[in-house]
Scaffold this motif. Structure first.
Motif: not given
Length: 71
Positions: A5-7, A9-11, A13-14, A17, A27, A31
């Motif tokens: 996931d992005y950076f 982070l939790a699913y 939150v991704s 985003l 993002c 990435t």
């Protein structure tokens, strides 16, 4: 680092985003650059809307961020 996931982070939150077009675009570019995929980042800059829709659909259906354009 940008393999899931992005950076890291939790699913959820991704997903949040990824739903917002501007943050998904930024993002996505970051990435792909972190993965060393310069061509994919450039394609993301110019074809952002089409790729954003595909990324969002694949993310929601597969429960994690997938990288389309494995350039």
């Amino acid at each position: 680092m940008a393999k899931s996931d992005y950076f890291g982070l939790a699913y959820i939150v991704s997903v949040i985003l990824a739903i917002i077009p501007i943050t998904a675009w930024i993002c996505g570019i970051i990435t792909r650059l972190q993965d060393g995929k310069i061509v994919a980042a450039i394609i993301r800059i110019f074809g952002g809307v089409i790729i954003w829709i595909c990324d969002l659909i694949l993310m929601i259906t597969s429960k994690h961020i997938l990288r389309i354009l494995p350039v």
